[in-house]
Design an enzyme around this catalytic site. Structure first.
Site, PDB file in Angstrom:
ATOM      1  CG  ASP A 166      -2.244 -11.562  36.600  1.00 15.58           C
ATOM      2  OD1 ASP A 166      -2.418 -12.692  37.092  1.00 15.58           O
ATOM      3  OD2 ASP A 166      -1.900 -11.386  35.420  1.00 15.58           O
ATOM      4  CG  ASP A 195       1.780 -11.078  34.808  1.00 24.04           C
ATOM      5  OD1 ASP A 195       2.887 -11.505  34.426  1.00 24.04           O
ATOM      6  OD2 ASP A 195       0.801 -10.945  34.050  1.00 24.04           O
ATOM      7  CE1 TYR A 198       0.723  -7.207  36.847  1.00 17.93           C
ATOM      8  CE2 TYR A 198       0.315  -6.556  34.582  1.00 17.93           C
ATOM      9  CZ  TYR A 198       0.100  -7.420  35.637  1.00 17.93           C
ATOM     10  OH  TYR A 198      -0.735  -8.492  35.480  1.00 17.93           O
ATOM     11  CG  ASN A 232       2.464 -11.736  30.451  1.00 20.12           C
ATOM     12  OD1 ASN A 232       1.841 -12.273  31.382  1.00 20.12           O
ATOM     13  ND2 ASN A 232       2.058 -10.632  29.855  1.00 20.12           N
ATOM     14  CG  HIS A 317       1.099 -15.839  34.092  1.00 17.56           C
ATOM     15  ND1 HIS A 317       0.649 -15.151  35.210  1.00 17.56           N
ATOM     16  CD2 HIS A 317       0.979 -14.978  33.061  1.00 17.56           C
ATOM     17  CE1 HIS A 317       0.293 -13.933  34.857  1.00 17.56           C
ATOM     18  NE2 HIS A 317       0.476 -13.799  33.562  1.00 17.56           N
ATOM     19  CG  HIS A 327      -4.463 -12.871  27.977  1.00 19.09           C
ATOM     20  ND1 HIS A 327      -3.505 -12.273  27.197  1.00 19.09           N
ATOM     21  CD2 HIS A 327      -4.598 -12.076  29.070  1.00 19.09           C
ATOM     22  CE1 HIS A 327      -3.080 -11.170  27.791  1.00 19.09           C
ATOM     23  NE2 HIS A 327      -3.730 -11.028  28.917  1.00 19.09           N
ATOM     24  CB  VAL A 355      -7.694 -13.777  32.216  1.00 23.39           C
ATOM     25  CG1 VAL A 355      -9.000 -13.063  31.924  1.00 23.39           C
ATOM     26  CG2 VAL A 355      -7.208 -14.565  31.012  1.00 23.39           C
TER      27      VAL A 355
HETATM   28 FE   LIG Z   1       0.044 -12.033  32.417  1.00 21.55          FE
END
Ligand SMILES: [Fe+2]
Length: 467
Positions: A166, A195, A198, A232, A317, A327, A355
């Site tokens: 992330d 991720d 972004y 995601n 993920h 989440h 997370v």
């Molecule tokens: Fe995510």
């Protein structure tokens, strides 16, 4: 009528209460206090996003493993002015014999954005444990990089993996990457748990932010492979602007060696690297029975030979064991589908992101439940993996601070700080794992644990250390 419990009822009630309290007596929640700060993306003009000089100079250079065993590397880069050369020139350190590999070029449109020319070239038949130099681009704009291939796959080969998730492209993201680079343990390959850029947080998923992200991380990923997991934020599914093909930017930009492991999708696959067998799963692809991912994983797990690759690592993920409010339970249906296999095949560790915080679980499983028996509490299980959430790379969405209270028993340690981790395999029985928060110096361990291999040394691990 009043409620006067009989003595046996009272005793039973007390027992239930006691066991509930026992169960709720979880691990450690960090008391580390950090200053409140907002995570903001680095501005477009930041030095980390600088475009290399020269006409059509290759940018966004990145590498990943290119086959199943570590003897191939996929080199990817982008040219902006014209397609240019698809050739990678490469040679062994100390050798004059220069070789060439031919790649392919692609591009895509996303809403009102048109990508540059995206090149992917697989270099094959490399020697193990060897430093290679490589050059991309032509004319005056050639750029040179290097990487070291992993040692030959084998049971006692030490190898050091970095863990980042992330990441995004904020000032905190830069701090995470810098900490990883400066960590004296010297990670040799990054296991990235999804991720990436972004970009989808920008209006119309401004894909320029896919480009800036790739320029930002080039300083690491051009020199050591990052193993990609899709999250995601890779979906870029936006029917409101006509973008209905999930993963379009990600799959154009980031290739994975999925065919080498018999997968039919770049979103799930496996690799062997040194003494590790790494399985990458896709939280946002179908995973129910009869789906391609299910059938692949069902056939894949029995293929893992722990005498060849003792360490079985899964990347995913969305975490299955997560005690943050963010989440919470999102990974539950995938857990229900696959967790019995993870216990059966004695997966050593599962890394997830999603997370935006850090958490490490006990070795637990929760596979006894069926629709009538009501047995739905995670229990300690020596055959179960440790679940680690490492979604703390520092992206624009900020830290996940709110946790479920009290800390559940399955949660061994949790802390809402940005950071990265290292999984350092020593031999077939032992691996040293540690997590580093960005607020400390790069060498400071905020959480650490000796892993005992579940196949070769399935003993209970010594108490971990968290600071
Ligand atoms: Fe995510």
């Amino acid at each position: 009528m009043g409620f006067f419990p009989s003595l046996p009822t009272l005793i039973l009630f007390t027992l239930v209460l006691n066991s509930a309290l026992l169960f709720c007596n979880g691990g450690k929640t960090s008391v580390y206090i950090r200053k409140e700060e907002k995570t903001v993306d680095m501005p477009l003009g930041s030095d980390v996003f600088r475009v290399p000089s020269g006409y059509n100079a290759p940018q966004q250079v990145h590498i990943t493993q290119g086959d199943h065993v570590g003897k191939a590397v996929i080199v990817s880069w982008v040219t902006e002015d014209e397609p240019g050369s698809n050739t990678v020139l490469y040679w062994k350190k100390g050798s004059d014999e220069k070789k060439k590999a031919e790649g392919k070029v692609t591009s895509y449109k996303y809403y009102n954005y048109t990508s540059g020319y995206i090149h992917h070239c697989t270099i094959k038949h490399l020697e193990y444990n060897t430093k290679y130099y490589y050059v991309v681009g032509d004319g005056h704009s050639m750029r040179k990089f290097w990487f070291t291939t992993p040692p030959e796959v084998g049971p006692d080969v030490p190898y050091t993996f970095g863990l980042i998730g992330d990441l995004g492209q904020t000032f905190d993201s830069n701090s995470t990457l810098t900490h990883y680079e400066q960590n004296p343990q010297k990670g040799q390959t990054v296991l990235f748990v999804g991720d990436l850029s972004y970009a989808d947080n920008y209006p119309f998923h401004n894909n320029v932010r896919w480009d800036t992200w790739a320029r930002f991380v080039e300083r690491s990923v051009a020199y050591q492979p990052w193993i990609w997991t899709a999250g995601n934020h890779e979906l870029d599914f936006a029917p409101e602007i006509g973008e209905t093909k999930p993963y379009k930017p990600f799959t154009h930009r980031y290739h994975t060696p999925y065919q080498a492991s018999g997968s039919t999708s770049p979103l799930w696959y496996s690799i062997k690297r040194a003494s590790a067998y790494i399985i990458v799963l896709s939280s946002y692809s179908a995973y129910g029975k009869y789906t391609p991912q299910y059938e692949w994983l069902e056939a894949e797990l029995p293929k893992v030979n722990r005498s060849e690759t003792p360490w079985l690592i899964v990347l995913n993920h969305s975490p299955w064991y997560n005690s943050y409010q963010y989440h919470f339970m999102e990974g539950e249906s995938m857990r229900v589908m696959y967790e019995p296999w993870f216990v059966q095949y004695k997966v050593d560790v599962v890394f997830a992101g999603h997370v935006h915080a850090y958490e490490r679980s006990e070795r637990v499983s929760n596979i006894a439940y069926n629709v009538v028996n009501g047995i739905c509490t995670p229990v300690k299980d020596a055959s179960a993996p440790v679940y680690i959430t490492i979604g703390d790379g520092g992206n624009i969405e900020g830290l996940a601070i709110n946790m479920t209270q009290p800390q559940p028993a399955y949660s061994a340690y949790r802390e809402a700080s940005f950071g990265h981790a290292i999984f350092d395999i020593k031999n077939r029985t032992h691996a040293y794992y540690n997590w580093h928060r960005n607020h400390d110096g790069a060498a400071v361990e905020a959480d650490s644990m000796w892993f005992y291999n579940r196949f070769w040394h399935p003993a209970e691990e010594p108490a971990s250390h968290s600071h």
